[in-house]
Design an enzyme around this catalytic site. Structure first.
Site, mmCIF file in Angstrom:
data_model
loop_
_atom_site.group_PDB
_atom_site.id
_atom_site.type_symbol
_atom_site.label_atom_id
_atom_site.label_comp_id
_atom_site.label_asym_id
_atom_site.label_seq_id
_atom_site.Cartn_x
_atom_site.Cartn_y
_atom_site.Cartn_z
ATOM 1 N N GLU A 171 4.390 -18.082 6.105
ATOM 2 C CA GLU A 171 3.901 -16.946 6.783
ATOM 3 C C GLU A 171 2.222 -17.227 6.730
ATOM 4 O O GLU A 171 1.548 -17.512 5.931
ATOM 5 C CB GLU A 171 4.175 -15.711 5.593
ATOM 6 C CG GLU A 171 3.448 -14.342 6.184
ATOM 7 C CD GLU A 171 3.554 -13.361 5.334
ATOM 8 O OE1 GLU A 171 4.294 -12.255 5.652
ATOM 9 O OE2 GLU A 171 2.911 -13.163 4.420
ATOM 10 N N GLU A 186 -7.502 -2.904 -2.075
ATOM 11 C CA GLU A 186 -6.533 -2.011 -1.985
ATOM 12 C C GLU A 186 -5.245 -2.766 -2.889
ATOM 13 O O GLU A 186 -4.367 -1.983 -3.785
ATOM 14 C CB GLU A 186 -5.852 -1.913 -0.775
ATOM 15 C CG GLU A 186 -4.821 -0.818 -0.555
ATOM 16 C CD GLU A 186 -3.157 -1.211 -0.740
ATOM 17 O OE1 GLU A 186 -2.305 -0.513 -0.584
ATOM 18 O OE2 GLU A 186 -3.047 -2.495 -0.794
#
Ligand code: 0O2
Length: 240
Positions: A171, A186
């Protein structure tokens, strides 16, 4: 005289291991060996992709006197994190099933200066002959509701092992410095609150994602003025 090296295991750990029945112990050892064999090609997949990106980065800097890549990071998913995803995806807990269902065991993150660079690096990487694109998720053109932005692509690269080639999924996440700054904060907040982030912090985070996006636009605009560049042919959103 050299002091004795520190023992690898404490006396308590050795005693605990001795209490485990030998059959269980050899099962655990066999699993550990199987897991090491399972994970190894993913590490090589990361090496392959990282080398490709490093070559692009160096060549670009040399030919164009410009570096679109700020930095590259990579990670292998931990056994614990794979296990959580197996549960979340309701996947059969066998190596074969995990190999098919979980495509982000090997991960490479490419941090670019500007949004157009993200698409430019994406195009250059995925155009390479030995790379097979399995899936693209364009969270830049289509941000997540919380404001998350990033371009994700699952690529398959060949890895040549002693008993033949295997194709390994990796990925690749591409994003700007501003998007990365937002995503890492976050991520930390999400873990701190164990997923139960208070409403007002969620609102502030979404607003901050908007500010980061404005900064990206502004910085790229300044960059173009300075370089006298009319815009990049690669600055095209990828459809999801
Ligand atoms: P880690 O620790 O980074 O590995 P899929 O794999 O497609 O079946 P998934 O996991 O929803 O399902 O895929 P997606 O949407 O492509 O997201 C995968 C990764 O993107 C995540 O990996 C994160 O790294 C990142 N990501 C996605 N959404 C967010 C977000 O809202 N905030 C942040 N900070 N990162 C995000 P993992 O496995 O969750 O974690």
């Amino acid at each position: 005289m050299e002091p004795d090296p520190a023992p690898l295991l404490s006396t308590r750990a050795i005693e605990a291991l001795q209490r485990i029945d030998p059959a269980t112990l050899s099962e655990v050892q066999a699993f550990r060996d199987d897991f090491a064999r399972f994970i190894m090609p993913y590490k090589f997949g990361i090496d392959e992709v990282s080398t490709k990106v490093s070559i692009l980065r160096e060549e670009f800097a040399e030919l164009h006197d410009y570096n679109p890549i700020e930095h590259i990071a990579s990670r292998l998913k931990s056994a614990e994190s794979i296990e959580q995803k197996v549960i979340r995806k309701n996947c059969e807990p066998s190596f074969e099933a995990i190999r098919d269902a979980i495509t982000d065991i090997a991960g490479v993150r490419i941090i670019c200066s500007f949004v157009s660079d993200v698409y430019r690096v994406f195009q250059l990487l995925t155009a390479q002959e030995d790379i097979n694109v399995l899936r693209v998720k364009d969270y830049i053109a289509h941000p997540k509701p919380n404001g998350y932005k990033s371009l994700h692509v699952i690529v398959e690269v060949p890895v040549f092992l002693s008993d033949g080639p295997v194709r390994v999924p990796v990925e690749v996440q591409l994003r700007t410095v501003a998007m990365d700054f937002w995503a890492s904060l976050e991520h930390k907040i999400y873990y701190k609150y164990e997923g139960e982030v208070p409403e007002e912090i969620l609102r502030d985070l979404t607003a901050a994602a908007g500010t980061a996006a404005q900064l990206d636009v502004k910085m790229e605009d300044i960059h173009r003025q300075v370089r006298g560049d009319g815009g990049s042919q690669y600055a095209l959103p990828i459809s999801v």
